[in-house]
Design an enzyme around this catalytic site. Structure first.
Site, PDB file in Angstrom:
ATOM      1  N   LYS A   1       1.026  -0.901  -0.039  1.00  0.00           N
ATOM      2  CA  LYS A   1      -0.164   0.293   0.261  1.00  0.00           C
ATOM      3  C   LYS A   1       0.962   1.489   0.250  1.00  0.00           C
ATOM      4  O   LYS A   1       0.915   2.289  -0.579  1.00  0.00           O
ATOM      5  CB  LYS A   1      -1.004   0.067   1.384  1.00  0.00           C
ATOM      6  CG  LYS A   1      -1.303   1.202   1.452  1.00  0.00           C
ATOM      7  CD  LYS A   1      -2.228   1.204   3.366  1.00  0.00           C
ATOM      8  CE  LYS A   1      -2.077   2.107   3.851  1.00  0.00           C
ATOM      9  NZ  LYS A   1      -1.828   2.845   4.747  1.00  0.00           N
ATOM     10  N   ASN A   2       1.639   1.053   0.999  1.00  0.00           N
ATOM     11  CA  ASN A   2       2.486   2.364   0.831  1.00  0.00           C
ATOM     12  C   ASN A   2       3.584   2.828  -0.385  1.00  0.00           C
ATOM     13  O   ASN A   2       4.356   3.727   0.149  1.00  0.00           O
ATOM     14  CB  ASN A   2       3.536   2.184   2.349  1.00  0.00           C
ATOM     15  CG  ASN A   2       2.055   2.513   3.141  1.00  0.00           C
ATOM     16  OD1 ASN A   2       0.818   2.950   3.588  1.00  0.00           O
ATOM     17  ND2 ASN A   2       2.330   2.763   4.816  1.00  0.00           N
TER      18      ASN A   2
ATOM     19  N   CYS B   1      -5.264   7.434   8.824  1.00  0.00           N
ATOM     20  CA  CYS B   1      -6.386   7.086  10.624  1.00  0.00           C
ATOM     21  C   CYS B   1      -6.095   8.092  10.943  1.00  0.00           C
ATOM     22  O   CYS B   1      -5.266   8.277  10.810  1.00  0.00           O
ATOM     23  CB  CYS B   1      -5.445   5.410  10.488  1.00  0.00           C
ATOM     24  SG  CYS B   1      -5.560   4.305   9.191  1.00  0.00           S
TER      25      CYS B   1
ATOM     26  N   ARG C   1      -1.163  13.981  13.267  1.00  0.00           N
ATOM     27  CA  ARG C   1      -1.306  13.766  11.983  1.00  0.00           C
ATOM     28  C   ARG C   1      -0.667  15.882  10.713  1.00  0.00           C
ATOM     29  O   ARG C   1      -1.098  15.568   9.881  1.00  0.00           O
ATOM     30  CB  ARG C   1      -1.544  12.706  10.919  1.00  0.00           C
ATOM     31  CG  ARG C   1      -1.587  11.741  11.755  1.00  0.00           C
ATOM     32  CD  ARG C   1      -2.188  10.246  10.665  1.00  0.00           C
ATOM     33  NE  ARG C   1      -1.292  10.591   9.921  1.00  0.00           N
ATOM     34  CZ  ARG C   1      -1.546   9.284   8.936  1.00  0.00           C
ATOM     35  NH1 ARG C   1      -2.732   8.982   9.270  1.00  0.00           N
ATOM     36  NH2 ARG C   1       0.066   8.899   7.866  1.00  0.00           N
TER      37      ARG C   1
ATOM     38  N   ASP D   1       3.303   0.433  12.064  1.00  0.00           N
ATOM     39  CA  ASP D   1       1.596  -0.632  11.834  1.00  0.00           C
ATOM     40  C   ASP D   1       2.188  -1.918  11.852  1.00  0.00           C
ATOM     41  O   ASP D   1       0.383  -2.413  11.818  1.00  0.00           O
ATOM     42  CB  ASP D   1       1.959  -0.095  10.032  1.00  0.00           C
ATOM     43  CG  ASP D   1       1.933   0.965   9.664  1.00  0.00           C
ATOM     44  OD1 ASP D   1       1.660   1.516  10.252  1.00  0.00           O
ATOM     45  OD2 ASP D   1       1.959   1.454   8.535  1.00  0.00           O
TER      46      ASP D   1
ATOM     47  N   ARG E   1      -8.919  -0.698   3.618  1.00  0.00           N
ATOM     48  CA  ARG E   1      -8.243   0.211   3.273  1.00  0.00           C
ATOM     49  C   ARG E   1      -6.890  -0.124   3.351  1.00  0.00           C
ATOM     50  O   ARG E   1      -6.104   0.077   2.192  1.00  0.00           O
ATOM     51  CB  ARG E   1      -8.101   0.751   4.516  1.00  0.00           C
ATOM     52  CG  ARG E   1      -9.445   2.530   4.561  1.00  0.00           C
ATOM     53  CD  ARG E   1      -8.422   3.753   5.159  1.00  0.00           C
ATOM     54  NE  ARG E   1      -7.089   4.077   4.984  1.00  0.00           N
ATOM     55  CZ  ARG E   1      -6.553   4.471   5.709  1.00  0.00           C
ATOM     56  NH1 ARG E   1      -6.366   4.961   6.660  1.00  0.00           N
ATOM     57  NH2 ARG E   1      -5.171   4.779   5.106  1.00  0.00           N
TER      58      ARG E   1
HETATM   59  C1  LIG Z   1       0.457   6.489   3.015  1.00  0.00           C
HETATM   60  C2  LIG Z   1       1.917   5.973   3.872  1.00  0.00           C
HETATM   61  O1  LIG Z   1       2.918   5.782   3.353  1.00  0.00           O
HETATM   62  N1  LIG Z   1       1.502   6.015   4.939  1.00  0.00           N
HETATM   63  C3  LIG Z   1       2.806   5.697   6.083  1.00  0.00           C
HETATM   64  C4  LIG Z   1       3.287   6.921   6.382  1.00  0.00           C
HETATM   65  O2  LIG Z   1       2.870   7.671   7.122  1.00  0.00           O
HETATM   66  P1  LIG Z   1       3.077   8.897   7.113  1.00  0.00           P
HETATM   67  O3  LIG Z   1       3.684   9.315   5.787  1.00  0.00           O
HETATM   68  O4  LIG Z   1       1.568  10.112   7.348  1.00  0.00           O
HETATM   69  O5  LIG Z   1       3.939   9.274   8.688  1.00  0.00           O
HETATM   70  P2  LIG Z   1       5.198  10.571   8.800  1.00  0.00           P
HETATM   71  O6  LIG Z   1       6.240   9.531   8.734  1.00  0.00           O
HETATM   72  O7  LIG Z   1       5.139  11.264   7.506  1.00  0.00           O
HETATM   73  O8  LIG Z   1       4.308  10.244  10.294  1.00  0.00           O
HETATM   74  C5  LIG Z   1       5.208  10.340  11.390  1.00  0.00           C
HETATM   75  C6  LIG Z   1       5.638  11.103  12.500  1.00  0.00           C
HETATM   76  O9  LIG Z   1       6.294  12.640  12.150  1.00  0.00           O
HETATM   77  C7  LIG Z   1       4.953  13.867  12.443  1.00  0.00           C
HETATM   78  N2  LIG Z   1       4.980  14.281  11.575  1.00  0.00           N
HETATM   79  C8  LIG Z   1       5.028  14.167   9.827  1.00  0.00           C
HETATM   80  C9  LIG Z   1       4.671  14.916   8.654  1.00  0.00           C
HETATM   81  C10 LIG Z   1       4.597  16.331   8.762  1.00  0.00           C
HETATM   82  O10 LIG Z   1       5.237  17.248   8.150  1.00  0.00           O
HETATM   83  N3  LIG Z   1       5.082  16.606  10.309  1.00  0.00           N
HETATM   84  C11 LIG Z   1       4.706  15.994  11.241  1.00  0.00           C
HETATM   85  O11 LIG Z   1       5.019  16.424  12.135  1.00  0.00           O
HETATM   86  C12 LIG Z   1       3.420  13.246  11.787  1.00  0.00           C
HETATM   87  O12 LIG Z   1       2.721  14.018  12.591  1.00  0.00           O
HETATM   88  C13 LIG Z   1       3.630  12.225  13.228  1.00  0.00           C
HETATM   89  O13 LIG Z   1       4.269  11.241  14.019  1.00  0.00           O
HETATM   90  O14 LIG Z   1       4.008   6.379   7.536  1.00  0.00           O
HETATM   91  C14 LIG Z   1       3.846   5.882   9.042  1.00  0.00           C
HETATM   92  C15 LIG Z   1       5.510   5.768   9.861  1.00  0.00           C
HETATM   93  O15 LIG Z   1       5.929   5.506   9.731  1.00  0.00           O
HETATM   94  C16 LIG Z   1       3.058   5.092   8.540  1.00  0.00           C
HETATM   95  O16 LIG Z   1       1.972   4.982   9.734  1.00  0.00           O
HETATM   96  C17 LIG Z   1       2.012   5.132   7.744  1.00  0.00           C
HETATM   97  O17 LIG Z   1       1.338   3.465   7.200  1.00  0.00           O
HETATM   98  C1  LIG Z   2      -0.979   4.580   9.141  1.00  0.00           C
HETATM   99  C2  LIG Z   2      -1.479   3.896   8.102  1.00  0.00           C
HETATM  100  O1  LIG Z   2      -1.995   4.172   7.297  1.00  0.00           O
HETATM  101  P1  LIG Z   2      -2.316   5.581   6.015  1.00  0.00           P
HETATM  102  O2  LIG Z   2      -1.065   6.989   6.359  1.00  0.00           O
HETATM  103  O3  LIG Z   2      -2.734   5.603   4.921  1.00  0.00           O
HETATM  104  O4  LIG Z   2      -3.678   6.168   7.209  1.00  0.00           O
HETATM  105  C3  LIG Z   2      -1.742   2.866   8.568  1.00  0.00           C
HETATM  106  O5  LIG Z   2      -1.316   1.896   7.097  1.00  0.00           O
HETATM  107  O6  LIG Z   2      -1.542   1.674   9.387  1.00  0.00           O
END
Ligand SMILES: CC(=O)N[C@H]1[C@@H](OP(=O)(O)OP(=O)(O)OC[C@H]2O[C@@H](n3ccc(=O)[nH]c3=O)[C@H](O)[C@@H]2O)O[C@H](CO)[C@@H](O)[C@@H]1O
Ligand SMILES: C=C(OP(=O)(O)O)C(=O)O
Length: 428
Positions: free
Chosen positions: A25-26, A122, A127, A315, A407
């Site tokens: 998915k990711n 989620c 986030r 995850d 999802r």
């Molecule tokens: C679609 C996808 O790929 N989703 C994955 C992606 O989510 P996603 O890319 O949203 O997760 P991030 O690595 O960005 O977020 C990790 C942490 O960093 C913080 N943060 C992130 C961005 C930002 O601009 N500012 C900030 O503060 C977030 O609030 C969170 O606490 O990585 C997560 C962490 O491995 C996984 O759980 C999700 O499955």
């Molecule tokens: C947090 C997850 O996904 P997403 O970033 O797509 O919400 C997840 O895959 O568990």
């Protein structure tokens, strides 16, 4: 949201056999975003997981004017983005999955702006997207927020002429790194991204972008350099296997005391999760692209701290919480990535689990024999954890709000049934 999805699981069967790990998915979501950057030709993605997030991504690609055909039986997605026409990511689609934000770089480059009516994913506490916005701004974009009549925020990003620069993530954000790489790929000049994410899916996305003609180096080092090019071309690419899907099946073997062959799973991709599961009593044997897994000894308790790759994946933290309920002693979990990922503990408590939560730390007092109950999937991984709990519980477990599970996991009931589980998916 459509019809209510539920899973019913009757526990007690050991799982045996061979299962195919789905495409990631990711990885596929940023690739769909990348495919929209090609102004001519057709991108062909293979090994696409047939999950709800991909269906939403296809709807969103069509909403911005691309032609997208998902061939479910062939697990192949064909995208022709030559007719991209709308910069608007409409709330009714975009707010249903996180990956919608990965469309932004293509809209900026192709149409000069992106209008984001909603971003989903989620609900795991805060986030934020500031690393993305700050990066786009450092490349010359303007970001403004407007409040719509219904009170929702609408983000407008105007690209102007995106130029390379020195960018960073405060922490190595997964989608943040992908978005900044994609924005830099067609920007003028060279970009350095510091503290870039190391996840295998980020590297797979770099691989497709390189095949499309992007000049990217340093993937997997934490410092990624991107030299902007004039255009990207459509290519064919096979999506890597989903290490989280693989991890859930490893834990399905572990929680039922079974043995499985996971086609496409890799110990390397599981990172520290493989070591932790080994300490709990799971045996692994990698045979090429097939990972053999079994658990026939007592489950030992564990201490887990989630971290970015190659640390223990957040995850997989929820599934591990379900597994820990059956360990011979207390397990300790420290969730460092998301501040709202413990709603699962209350659901497992309905099944008889004893879990003490203190902020982002949880103590799981095992062993507890779980019993079936009606429980709610508050997020995707909460859903997969509850399926695991149901497989090992006495009696029947009903998991509601299971759209979340759909999802991110494809054909869950079919794949588990083939391994001997008693599980059905119900809609309506
Ligand atoms: C679609 C996808 O790929 N989703 C994955 C992606 O989510 P996603 O890319 O949203 O997760 P991030 O690595 O960005 O977020 C990790 C942490 O960093 C913080 N943060 C992130 C961005 C930002 O601009 N500012 C900030 O503060 C977030 O609030 C969170 O606490 O990585 C997560 C962490 O491995 C996984 O759980 C999700 O499955
Ligand atoms: C947090 C997850 O996904 P997403 O970033 O797509 O919400 C997840 O895959 O568990």
């Amino acid at each position: 949201m459509g019809h209510e999805v539920r899973y019913r699981v009757r526990g007690g069967s050991q799982l045996h056999g061979t299962v195919f790990v789905q495409g990631a998915k990711n990885a596929v979501l940023p690739m769909i975003g990348a495919s929209l950057m090609a102004s001519k030709g057709r991108t062909v993605l293979r090994n696409v997981p047939i999950i709800e997030d991909v269906r939403r991504a296809v709807e969103l690609a069509r909403a911005v004017g691309a032609k997208a055909e998902l061939h479910e039986t062939e697990r192949t997605l064909v995208i022709d983005a030559s007719s991209l026409s709308s910069p608007v990511l409409p709330a009714d689609i975009a707010s249903r999955f996180r990956g919608s934000f990965l469309f932004v770089p293509a809209l900026l480059h192709r149409l000069g702006e992106a209008v984001i009516e909603g971003v989903g994913g989620c609900n795991l506490g805060s986030r934020n997207l500031d690393f993305h916005y700050n990066g786009f701004k450092r490349m010359g974009a303007t970001v403004t927020e407007q409040v719509a009549d219904n009170g929702d925020g609408i983000i407008h990003i105007k690209a102007g002429d995106l130029r390379g620069g020195t960018l960073y993530c405060d922490t190595p954000s997964h989608t943040g790194t992908e978005n900044l790489i994609m924005a830099a790929a067609l920007a003028r000049g060279t970009t350095l991204i510091k503290n870039a994410a190391l996840e295998p899916e980020v590297l797979d996305n770099i691989a497709i972008l390189q095949a499309m003609g992007a000049k990217i180096s340093g993937g997997g080092t934490g410092f990624v350099t991107v030299e902007g090019v004039g255009e990207l071309t459509a290519v064919e690419h096979t999506v890597m296997p989903d290490r989280i899907d693989a991890g859930v099946f490893v834990m399905a073997a572990a929680i039922t005391g079974g043995d499985l062959n996971l086609v496409g799973a890799s110990l390397e991709h599981l990172g520290v999760a493989a070591d932790k599961l080994e300490q709990m009593g799971v045996e692994f044997h990698q045979q090429g692209a097939v990972l053999q897994v079994r658990r026939d000894r007592t489950l030992r308790p564990i201490n887990v701290i989630t971290d970015e790759y190659p640390g223990f994946a957040t995850d997989l933290q929820s599934p591990l919480m379900a597994l820990s309920c059956f360990a011979e002693g207390p397990s300790y979990i420290y969730e460092r990535i998301f501040d709202g990922r413990f709603k699962l503990a209350d659901e497992l408590a309905k099944m008889g689990a004893d879990i003490e939560v203190d902020g982002n730390r949880a103590k799981v007092n095992g062993p507890r024999g779980l019993r079936g109950a009606e429980v709610e999937a508050h997020d995707l991984r909460c859903g997969s954890a509850l399926v695991l709990a149901g497989l090992a519980a006495e009696g029947e477990t009903t998991i509601t709000s299971a759209y979340y599970l759909d999802r991110g996991h494809a054909h869950t009931a079919e794949r588990l049934s083939q391994l001997g589980a008693d599980i059905v998916r119900e809609v309506g």
